[in-house]
Design an enzyme around this catalytic site. Structure first.
Site, short mmCIF file in Angstrom:
data_model
loop_
_atom_site.label_atom_id
_atom_site.label_comp_id
_atom_site.label_asym_id
_atom_site.label_seq_id
_atom_site.Cartn_x
_atom_site.Cartn_y
_atom_site.Cartn_z
N GLY A 67 0.78 -1.23 0.00
CA GLY A 67 0.00 0.00 0.00
C GLY A 67 0.81 1.28 0.00
O GLY A 67 0.23 2.36 0.01
N GLY A 70 2.40 3.01 -5.89
CA GLY A 70 1.65 2.59 -7.07
C GLY A 70 0.17 2.38 -6.87
O GLY A 70 -0.52 3.19 -6.24
N TYR A 199 -3.09 -11.72 -18.00
CA TYR A 199 -2.45 -12.92 -18.51
C TYR A 199 -2.54 -14.10 -17.53
O TYR A 199 -1.99 -15.17 -17.80
CB TYR A 199 -1.01 -12.66 -18.95
CG TYR A 199 -0.07 -12.10 -17.92
CD1 TYR A 199 0.43 -12.88 -16.89
CD2 TYR A 199 0.38 -10.79 -18.00
CE1 TYR A 199 1.32 -12.39 -15.96
CE2 TYR A 199 1.27 -10.27 -17.08
CZ TYR A 199 1.74 -11.07 -16.07
OH TYR A 199 2.64 -10.57 -15.15
#
Length: 335
Positions: A67, A70, A199
């Site tokens: 956290g 980003g 993916y």
């Protein structure tokens, strides 16, 4: 392994700027993606504000792994701005403290920095104990901590494989199971959310440890959504496509070549933004989504279906070429 490019927290660390007036990211990410947008991106402009009502998480406790930077930091800011008392974790205490102070100064709500190495069950156990001690049992758990690197699979060592699967799969499991057991004892429900990747469904060369581990995370969440609903717990997953942050893209794509290729295959014509995934995350963990559990939500501007469609490359055919082909078909039918 030596030649591998290391990625952290999906697409790296973002330099964040959030004025607290429910318009977080008023600039920031937009500056990063606007120059390379495809024309159709004008139809898909991201909103620059928090979606839910101001007190949607008032009185609730949220625990966010990874956290401090980003995507995790963006989700923490959104939750804190909506009233949540947040605790953020990672291995780096200095990063956590800086992020906690920054977010608290903008939202006015307490953010607790809690050191934790998700690969270590004892570290996770201690972190969960500290979380309960300082903030209480969580209502929201965001499993965002991740690690990844790009490498040909034939160059992977056993340690390289273990490093990623320990962080992504085992780390997610250790946090989820430790918190889940404490919630069961306390007879309290919670919303769990894992950040995966598109993916995880398709697999992908050059990131096989990450693809395998993320697929395992999704299976864990779906399994627990079935098993632990009786305890008042929900489990959901977000599969992000590419979300641009300064740190990762400056290292991975300094010339912008890779970014242009990504945008070309994304039907919405642009990359994602952190505030968009933050809005989706807080919605899925809110009471507004109390009937959503076991869901895996793709969040990629249509990138996955664009890559998967058998004939999608026909979008490269020009209008003039289509006219020529149509004329040839008509001529063939006529003969």
């Amino acid at each position: 392994m030596a030649a591998a490019v290391v990625l952290r927290e999906r697409w790296g660390r973002a330099a964040l700027c959030f004025p607290f007036n429910r318009r977080f990211f008023s600039h920031g990410t937009k500056v990063l993606y606007e120059n390379n947008n495809a024309p159709q991106a004008a139809f898909f402009s991201p909103l620059q504000k928090v979606m839910l009502p101001a007190n949607a998480f008032q009185g609730k406790v949220a625990f966010i792994t990874g956290g401090g930077t980003g995507i995790g930091k963006g989700i923490t800011l959104a939750l804190s701005s909506l009233g949540a008392q947040c605790a953020i974790s990672s291995r780096k205490v200095d990063v956590l403290k800086q992020a906690s102070e920054e977010i608290s100064s903008k939202t006015g709500n307490k953010v607790y920095p809690i050191q934790c190495d998700v690969r270590d069950p004892d570290s996770v156990k201690n972190a969960v104990s500290e979380l309960i001690k300082v903030a209480g049992h969580p209502d929201v758990v965001i499993n965002n901590a991740a690690g990844n690197f790009i490498s040909p699979s034939e160059r992977l060592s056993a340690n390289a494989w273990k490093t990623i699967t320990d962080i992504v799969l085992n780390g997610n499991a250790f946090v989820t199971l430790e918190i889940g057991k404490e919630l069961i004892k306390a007879q309290k429900g919670a919303a769990f959310l894992a950040i995966s990747t598109i993916y995880a469904d398709s697999g992908s060369g050059f990131v096989s440890p990450s693809a395998s581990a993320k697929a395992g995370v999704e299976a864990l969440c779906k399994s627990l959504a079935s098993e632990w609903g009786k305890y008042g717990m929900r489990f959901n997953v977000i599969q992000p496509g590419p979300i641009k942050t300064k740190g990762a893209f400056s290292r991975l794509d300094p010339t912008g070549t890779f970014e242009k290729g990504m945008i070309q295959r994304i039907p919405c014509g642009r990359l994602g933004t952190i505030e968009e995934i933050a809005n989706l995350a807080v919605y899925l963990c809110s009471d507004y989504a109390s009937w959503i559990s076991g869901a895996v939500i793709r969040f990629d501007g249509g990138e996955y279906v664009s890559m998967a469609g058998e004939f999608n490359d026909l979008k490269k055919v020009t209008s003039e070429q289509w006219d020529m082909m149509t004329a040839m078909i008509k001529k063939t039918k006529g003969s």
